[in-house]
Design an enzyme around this catalytic site. Structure first.
Site, mmCIF file in Angstrom:
data_model
loop_
_atom_site.group_PDB
_atom_site.id
_atom_site.type_symbol
_atom_site.label_atom_id
_atom_site.label_comp_id
_atom_site.label_asym_id
_atom_site.label_seq_id
_atom_site.Cartn_x
_atom_site.Cartn_y
_atom_site.Cartn_z
ATOM 1 N N GLY A 1 -4.644 84.466 68.420
ATOM 2 C CA GLY A 1 -5.020 83.570 67.319
ATOM 3 C C GLY A 1 -4.218 82.278 67.401
ATOM 4 N NE ARG B 1 6.059 65.380 71.934
ATOM 5 C CZ ARG B 1 7.287 65.263 71.483
ATOM 6 N NH1 ARG B 1 7.948 66.337 71.032
ATOM 7 N NH2 ARG B 1 7.884 64.083 71.465
ATOM 8 N NE ARG C 1 6.526 64.317 76.798
ATOM 9 C CZ ARG C 1 6.078 63.516 75.832
ATOM 10 N NH1 ARG C 1 6.838 63.234 74.796
ATOM 11 N NH2 ARG C 1 4.876 62.980 75.910
ATOM 12 N NE ARG D 1 -7.445 87.798 69.192
ATOM 13 C CZ ARG D 1 -7.586 86.995 68.127
ATOM 14 N NH1 ARG D 1 -8.723 86.400 67.890
ATOM 15 N NH2 ARG D 1 -6.564 86.793 67.316
ATOM 16 C CB SER D 2 -8.636 88.424 78.196
ATOM 17 O OG SER D 2 -8.841 89.218 79.343
ATOM 18 C CG ASP E 1 1.435 91.778 67.327
ATOM 19 O OD1 ASP E 1 0.423 91.055 67.380
ATOM 20 O OD2 ASP E 1 1.504 92.797 66.616
ATOM 21 C CB THR F 1 1.121 84.522 64.846
ATOM 22 O OG1 THR F 1 0.358 85.121 63.794
ATOM 23 C CG2 THR F 1 2.537 85.062 64.756
ATOM 24 C CG ASP G 1 -1.089 86.863 60.653
ATOM 25 O OD1 ASP G 1 -1.629 86.313 59.677
ATOM 26 O OD2 ASP G 1 -1.721 87.353 61.604
ATOM 27 C CG ASP H 1 2.355 89.401 62.567
ATOM 28 O OD1 ASP H 1 2.656 88.433 63.280
ATOM 29 O OD2 ASP H 1 1.302 90.037 62.704
ATOM 30 N NE ARG I 1 -8.017 91.314 60.463
ATOM 31 C CZ ARG I 1 -8.037 90.777 61.676
ATOM 32 N NH1 ARG I 1 -7.436 91.357 62.672
ATOM 33 N NH2 ARG I 1 -8.685 89.657 61.880
ATOM 34 C CD GLU J 1 -0.854 84.113 36.185
ATOM 35 O OE1 GLU J 1 -1.609 83.878 37.159
ATOM 36 O OE2 GLU J 1 -0.329 83.219 35.500
ATOM 37 C CE LYS K 1 -0.385 83.129 32.398
ATOM 38 N NZ LYS K 1 0.571 83.606 33.395
ATOM 39 C CB ILE L 1 -9.217 76.244 55.465
ATOM 40 C CG1 ILE L 1 -8.795 77.148 54.328
ATOM 41 C CG2 ILE L 1 -10.662 75.843 55.347
ATOM 42 C CD1 ILE L 1 -8.664 76.401 53.009
HETATM 43 P P1 ADP Z 1 -2.082 87.709 69.116
HETATM 44 O O1 ADP Z 1 -1.293 87.323 70.316
HETATM 45 O O2 ADP Z 1 -2.335 86.556 68.197
HETATM 46 O O3 ADP Z 1 -1.515 88.932 68.446
HETATM 47 P P2 ADP Z 1 -4.200 89.386 70.252
HETATM 48 O O4 ADP Z 1 -3.676 90.648 69.668
HETATM 49 O O5 ADP Z 1 -5.654 89.142 70.254
HETATM 50 O O6 ADP Z 1 -3.549 88.086 69.608
HETATM 51 O O7 ADP Z 1 -3.685 89.355 71.783
HETATM 52 C C1 ADP Z 1 -3.983 88.287 72.630
HETATM 53 C C2 ADP Z 1 -4.280 88.794 74.014
HETATM 54 O O8 ADP Z 1 -3.127 89.419 74.577
HETATM 55 C C3 ADP Z 1 -5.363 89.860 74.126
HETATM 56 O O9 ADP Z 1 -6.657 89.361 74.093
HETATM 57 C C4 ADP Z 1 -5.040 90.488 75.464
HETATM 58 O O10 ADP Z 1 -5.582 89.727 76.532
HETATM 59 C C5 ADP Z 1 -3.528 90.398 75.519
HETATM 60 N N1 ADP Z 1 -3.002 91.719 75.156
HETATM 61 C C6 ADP Z 1 -2.991 92.327 73.947
HETATM 62 N N2 ADP Z 1 -2.503 93.578 74.023
HETATM 63 C C7 ADP Z 1 -2.201 93.794 75.317
HETATM 64 C C8 ADP Z 1 -1.666 94.896 76.046
HETATM 65 N N3 ADP Z 1 -1.339 96.055 75.450
HETATM 66 N N4 ADP Z 1 -1.487 94.743 77.388
HETATM 67 C C9 ADP Z 1 -1.799 93.596 78.005
HETATM 68 N N5 ADP Z 1 -2.312 92.527 77.369
HETATM 69 C C10 ADP Z 1 -2.519 92.609 76.049
#
Ligand code: ADP
Length: 319
Positions: free
Chosen positions: A11, A21, A25, A72-73, A103, A125, A127, A129, A171, A187, A213, A250
């Site tokens: 994300g 950057r 740099r 995302r892959s 993460d 991120t 979040d 988190d 989430r 509140e 209120k 947003i």
């Molecule tokens: P974020 O980094 O924001 O938490 P995602 O959880 O979608 O976002 O992770 C981003 C990308 O990191 C995934 O699409 C995937 O390609 C790679 N990734 C996530 N988990 C693993 C994993 N256990 N091993 C290898 N690559 C991972």
């Protein structure tokens, strides 16, 4: 180290550009060549890799999103995909990479390091988190976007004597809801890390109403449940009108705040220093305004904790 790469993954978050950057740099400052890897791990596997110059990252410090794009892959989660990525990096003579992301992206960086390719993680991120850092890049900007929305909704809530339920991102982590709720004077704040009873939410609304209120604002993190359902439950228990506002994407966009730009600049530069020092499998962070680094695996084995004392404070301040 003479050649390094940088990618943004998962994300996107405001401030990622400022981090890119800083990496570029800082590396060039130390006579290290830098390569941009486009579209996260997807582009890593397919070789979407281009040398970056000082000017490549000009005029991006104030822009949201990421000029390196993100993706995302699923393929990259396999060992085959990871080896494909390393092959590409070797082809370009790249010796280490900085991974800016959340993460999930850290898990990818951990795998690359386990296969013998040095990576350093930078927390990007909204979040907030990621364990080991007080703040992630993008959280402050997202927070300010939410507060701006709450302030505006408050105006109309007062005018029409209504209860608003505002759903924000998160989430699994309630940080955005908690900080924005506290800063926006909500509140009630509902977060995934704290159980709540609907009866308590309702009696809090009733007490406020009795005190005269004219409006109430409830901030709910998406991980808690649907704001629409919460609104319906309130309407069926109390004779009041509710309105729901789901802020959605947003929260991800916009120009990064000064805080996020400074954080991104500091963390991006520190990541390059770690690669230069031959450190790998590390992630950078900030604790009590000091830069820190720790093992990515260690960070991934821990759970991010929301500050529950702030949750308690929010309930005390909104009696
Ligand atoms: P974020 O980094 O924001 O938490 P995602 O959880 O979608 O976002 O992770 C981003 C990308 O990191 C995934 O699409 C995937 O390609 C790679 N990734 C996530 N988990 C693993 C994993 N256990 N091993 C290898 N690559 C991972």
């Amino acid at each position: 180290m003479k050649k390094i790469g940088v990618l943004t993954s998962g994300g996107d978050s405001p401030g990622m550009n400022a981090a890119v950057r800083a990496v570029v740099r800082k590396a060039i400052y130390h006579n290290i060549e830098v390569y941009g890897i486009y579209q996260g791990y997807t582009g890593l596997m397919t070789g979407q890799i281009k040398k970056l110059e000082l000017g490549s990252v000009g005029d991006i410090i104030h822009r949201g999103g990421t000029v390196l794009y993100s993706a995302r892959s699923e393929e990259f989660k396999t060992e085959e995909g990871q080896k494909k990525g390393i092959e590409q990096l070797r082809k370009f003579g790249i010796e280490g990479i900085v991974v800016i992301g959340g993460d999930g992206s850290y898990r990818g960086a951990e795998k690359l390091t386990q296969h013998g390719f040095p990576c350093v993680g930078v927390p990007g991120t909204i979040d907030n988190d990621i364990p080991g850092t007080d703040f992630t890049i993008g959280f402050d900007t997202a927070l300010n976007t939410v507060i701006d929305a709450i302030d505006k909704i408050r105006d109309t809530a007062t005018s029409h004597e209504r209860t608003y339920i505002i759903e924000v991102m998160g989430r699994h982590a309630g940080d955005i809801a908690l900080w924005a709720g506290l800063a926006g004077g909500a509140e009630t704040i509902l977060i995934p890390e704290a159980d709540y009873k609907m009866e308590e939410v309702i009696s809090r609304l009733e007490r406020g109403h009795e005190r005269g209120k004219r409006h109430s604002i409830i901030v709910v993190a998406e991980g808690v449940g649907s704001a629409v359902d919460i609104g319906k439950q309130i309407e069926s228990s109390l004779n009041i009108e509710t309105r729901v506002s789901i802020l959605g994407h947003i929260q991800r966009g916009g120009s990064p705040t000064a805080f996020d730009r400074v954080l991104a600049s500091r963390l991006g530069a520190r990541a390059v220093e770690l690669l230069m020092a031959g450190k790998e499998g590390r992630a950078v962070g900030i604790q009590s305004n000091k830069l820190v680094d720790f093992s990515i695996s260690e960070a991934l084995s821990q759970k991010h904790e929301v500050d529950l004392s702030m949750y308690q404070l929010s309930t005390e301040l909104s009696i």
